[in-house]
Design an enzyme around this catalytic site. Structure first.
Site, PDB file in Angstrom:
ATOM      1  NE  ARG A  36      12.810 -23.405  28.513  1.00  0.00           N
ATOM      2  CZ  ARG A  36      13.337 -22.512  27.690  1.00  0.00           C
ATOM      3  NH1 ARG A  36      14.485 -22.745  27.080  1.00  0.00           N
ATOM      4  NH2 ARG A  36      12.721 -21.376  27.477  1.00  0.00           N
TER       5      ARG A  36
ATOM      6  CE  LYS B  22       5.478 -18.362  29.456  1.00  0.00           C
ATOM      7  NZ  LYS B  22       6.101 -19.198  28.399  1.00  0.00           N
TER       8      LYS B  22
ATOM      9  NE  ARG C   5      14.320 -16.509  24.946  1.00  0.00           N
ATOM     10  CZ  ARG C   5      13.433 -17.061  25.754  1.00  0.00           C
ATOM     11  NH1 ARG C   5      12.306 -16.444  26.014  1.00  0.00           N
ATOM     12  NH2 ARG C   5      13.667 -18.225  26.295  1.00  0.00           N
TER      13      ARG C   5
ATOM     14  NE  ARG D 103      15.670 -17.995  29.397  1.00  0.00           N
ATOM     15  CZ  ARG D 103      14.344 -18.100  29.480  1.00  0.00           C
ATOM     16  NH1 ARG D 103      13.587 -17.028  29.320  1.00  0.00           N
ATOM     17  NH2 ARG D 103      13.778 -19.255  29.700  1.00  0.00           N
TER      18      ARG D 103
ATOM     19  NE  ARG E 119       7.294 -23.025  33.853  1.00  0.00           N
ATOM     20  CZ  ARG E 119       7.762 -21.896  33.325  1.00  0.00           C
ATOM     21  NH1 ARG E 119       7.463 -20.743  33.862  1.00  0.00           N
ATOM     22  NH2 ARG E 119       8.487 -21.933  32.242  1.00  0.00           N
TER      23      ARG E 119
HETATM   24  P1  AP5 Z   1       9.366 -14.690  24.689  1.00  0.00           P
HETATM   25  O1  AP5 Z   1       8.407 -13.561  24.822  1.00  0.00           O
HETATM   26  O2  AP5 Z   1      10.701 -14.548  25.325  1.00  0.00           O
HETATM   27  O3  AP5 Z   1       8.660 -16.079  25.109  1.00  0.00           O
HETATM   28  P2  AP5 Z   1       8.214 -16.638  26.515  1.00  0.00           P
HETATM   29  O4  AP5 Z   1       6.884 -17.280  26.343  1.00  0.00           O
HETATM   30  O5  AP5 Z   1       8.323 -15.585  27.568  1.00  0.00           O
HETATM   31  O6  AP5 Z   1       9.313 -17.780  26.675  1.00  0.00           O
HETATM   32  P3  AP5 Z   1      10.234 -18.196  27.865  1.00  0.00           P
HETATM   33  O7  AP5 Z   1      11.294 -19.085  27.273  1.00  0.00           O
HETATM   34  O8  AP5 Z   1      10.710 -17.024  28.658  1.00  0.00           O
HETATM   35  O9  AP5 Z   1       9.270 -19.067  28.689  1.00  0.00           O
HETATM   36  P4  AP5 Z   1       9.623 -20.149  29.662  1.00  0.00           P
HETATM   37  O10 AP5 Z   1       8.293 -20.412  30.227  1.00  0.00           O
HETATM   38  O11 AP5 Z   1      10.345 -21.320  29.102  1.00  0.00           O
HETATM   39  O12 AP5 Z   1      10.742 -19.478  30.580  1.00  0.00           O
HETATM   40  P5  AP5 Z   1      10.725 -18.881  32.060  1.00  0.00           P
HETATM   41  O13 AP5 Z   1      11.689 -17.781  32.104  1.00  0.00           O
HETATM   42  O14 AP5 Z   1       9.335 -18.653  32.520  1.00  0.00           O
HETATM   43  O15 AP5 Z   1       9.531 -14.984  23.109  1.00  0.00           O
HETATM   44  C1  AP5 Z   1      10.397 -16.011  22.656  1.00  0.00           C
HETATM   45  C2  AP5 Z   1      11.077 -15.549  21.355  1.00  0.00           C
HETATM   46  O16 AP5 Z   1      10.097 -15.437  20.312  1.00  0.00           O
HETATM   47  C3  AP5 Z   1      11.743 -14.161  21.447  1.00  0.00           C
HETATM   48  O17 AP5 Z   1      12.888 -14.162  20.648  1.00  0.00           O
HETATM   49  C4  AP5 Z   1      10.671 -13.200  20.856  1.00  0.00           C
HETATM   50  O18 AP5 Z   1      11.259 -12.053  20.272  1.00  0.00           O
HETATM   51  C5  AP5 Z   1      10.001 -14.091  19.831  1.00  0.00           C
HETATM   52  N1  AP5 Z   1       8.567 -13.816  19.677  1.00  0.00           N
HETATM   53  C6  AP5 Z   1       7.671 -13.520  20.662  1.00  0.00           C
HETATM   54  N2  AP5 Z   1       6.431 -13.385  20.166  1.00  0.00           N
HETATM   55  C7  AP5 Z   1       6.542 -13.642  18.818  1.00  0.00           C
HETATM   56  C8  AP5 Z   1       5.603 -13.662  17.736  1.00  0.00           C
HETATM   57  N3  AP5 Z   1       4.294 -13.421  17.946  1.00  0.00           N
HETATM   58  N4  AP5 Z   1       6.057 -13.956  16.497  1.00  0.00           N
HETATM   59  C9  AP5 Z   1       7.378 -14.205  16.279  1.00  0.00           C
HETATM   60  N5  AP5 Z   1       8.325 -14.190  17.238  1.00  0.00           N
HETATM   61  C10 AP5 Z   1       7.903 -13.915  18.520  1.00  0.00           C
HETATM   62  O19 AP5 Z   1      11.278 -20.138  32.885  1.00  0.00           O
HETATM   63  C11 AP5 Z   1      12.602 -20.570  32.791  1.00  0.00           C
HETATM   64  C12 AP5 Z   1      12.846 -21.687  33.803  1.00  0.00           C
HETATM   65  O20 AP5 Z   1      12.661 -21.185  35.134  1.00  0.00           O
HETATM   66  C13 AP5 Z   1      11.895 -22.896  33.722  1.00  0.00           C
HETATM   67  O21 AP5 Z   1      12.327 -23.844  32.769  1.00  0.00           O
HETATM   68  C14 AP5 Z   1      11.981 -23.426  35.166  1.00  0.00           C
HETATM   69  O22 AP5 Z   1      13.163 -24.145  35.393  1.00  0.00           O
HETATM   70  C15 AP5 Z   1      12.032 -22.151  35.983  1.00  0.00           C
HETATM   71  N6  AP5 Z   1      10.696 -21.634  36.362  1.00  0.00           N
HETATM   72  C16 AP5 Z   1      10.158 -20.428  36.001  1.00  0.00           C
HETATM   73  N7  AP5 Z   1       8.928 -20.286  36.522  1.00  0.00           N
HETATM   74  C17 AP5 Z   1       8.672 -21.417  37.235  1.00  0.00           C
HETATM   75  C18 AP5 Z   1       7.548 -21.873  37.963  1.00  0.00           C
HETATM   76  N8  AP5 Z   1       6.434 -21.106  38.098  1.00  0.00           N
HETATM   77  N9  AP5 Z   1       7.604 -23.106  38.556  1.00  0.00           N
HETATM   78  C19 AP5 Z   1       8.725 -23.869  38.440  1.00  0.00           C
HETATM   79  N10 AP5 Z   1       9.834 -23.512  37.743  1.00  0.00           N
HETATM   80  C20 AP5 Z   1       9.797 -22.283  37.142  1.00  0.00           C
END
Ligand code: AP5
Ligand code: ZN
Length: 217
Positions: free
Chosen positions: A172, A13, A127, A161, A88
């Site tokens: 997660r 994402k 990552r 992270r 979410r």
């Molecule tokens: P990346 O693009 O970083 O993936 P992502 O989907 O953004 O993953 P996240 O881990 O950031 O998502 P998340 O939802 O767990 O975390 P968030 O920060 O929202 O890609 C991942 C890796 O793969 C990278 O190394 C990239 O280079 C590689 N890659 C990408 N595309 C690829 C492809 N096509 N092929 C190969 N490799 C690829 O949330 C973190 C925490 O915050 C949550 O656990 C929660 O505690 C809290 N939080 C955040 N938002 C909320 C909410 N709305 N409500 C409640 N709690 C929340």
């Protein structure tokens, strides 16, 4: 145009959101980034959410809806918003609908990024992120350039992270299936769901998303 990028942790994402920001001048609203910023600046809220995030559980709806409300009321986004990691829960989805309506805006599409669970562990544990500009790298699929400098900004510091370990990832993923996956049906019923095969290479996924957005414009 306002869109949601919906998918499990590691679906890509953030990676795709950054491409859309660069290409279309859209504004990325990542609740994960906002929460990480709050914790690193040591605010009361940041301290409260840190442990929850590290465990891989969801932060309360009240906190994240508050963060998004503030952004929607203040940020200028002529190219539209990309909601990354929000909503979410069903309560967050309802709140987003109401907030957009208040602002005289609407949601145009929900891009559902489909990835096999096995691929997520590899993506997450490999990552790293540029500490200066936030560019996302992957030891296997998108390595940091050989000179050790970020390809976007030349920065030389990269961070991993605290929640990018197998144990937190399991929590997660569980939170995703239990609390977030119901949004797939929710947005399908609203006629907004656009599934994308996110197993392809980064550029292939970007091409598929471009096609969807161009079809909406
Ligand atoms: P990346 O693009 O970083 O993936 P992502 O989907 O953004 O993953 P996240 O881990 O950031 O998502 P998340 O939802 O767990 O975390 P968030 O920060 O929202 O890609 C991942 C890796 O793969 C990278 O190394 C990239 O280079 C590689 N890659 C990408 N595309 C690829 C492809 N096509 N092929 C190969 N490799 C690829 O949330 C973190 C925490 O915050 C949550 O656990 C929660 O505690 C809290 N939080 C955040 N938002 C909320 C909410 N709305 N409500 C409640 N709690 C929340
Ligand atoms: Zn950088």
């Amino acid at each position: 145009m306002n869109i949601i990028l919906l998918g499990p942790p590691g679906a890509g994402k953030g990676t795709q959101a950054r491409i859309l920001v660069e290409e279309r001048g859209m504004v990325q609203l990542s609740t994960g980034d906002m929460l990480r910023e709050a914790r690193s600046s040591g605010t009361e809220m940041g301290k409260r959410v840190a442990e929850v995030m590290d465990r891989g559980e969801l932060v309360t709806d009240e906190i994240v809806i508050g963060l998004i409300r503030e952004k929607l009321e203040t940020a200028e986004a002529p190219g539209g918003f990309i909601f990354d990691g929000f909503p979410r829960t069903l309560a967050q989805a309802d709140a987003l609908g109401a907030l957009l309506e208040e602002e005289g805006q609407k949601l145009d599409a929900v891009i559902e990024m489909q990835v096999d669970d096995e691929a997520l562990v590899q993506r997450i544990t490999a990552r790293s992120t540029c500490a200066t500009c936030g560019e996302v790298y992957n030891d296997i699929t998108k390595p940091i350039p050989a000179d050790g400098k970020c390809a976007k900004c030349g920065g030389t510091e990269f961070a991993r992270r605290a929640d990018d370990n197998e144990e937190s990832l399991r929590t997660r993923l569980f939170a995703y299936y239990k609390q977030t996956a119901p949004l797939i049906g929710y947005y399908y019923c609203k006629g907004l769901l656009r599934p994308v095969n996110a197993m392809g290479e980064i550029e292939e996924v970007a091409t598929e998303i471009r096609g969807i957005l161009d079809g909406l414009a």
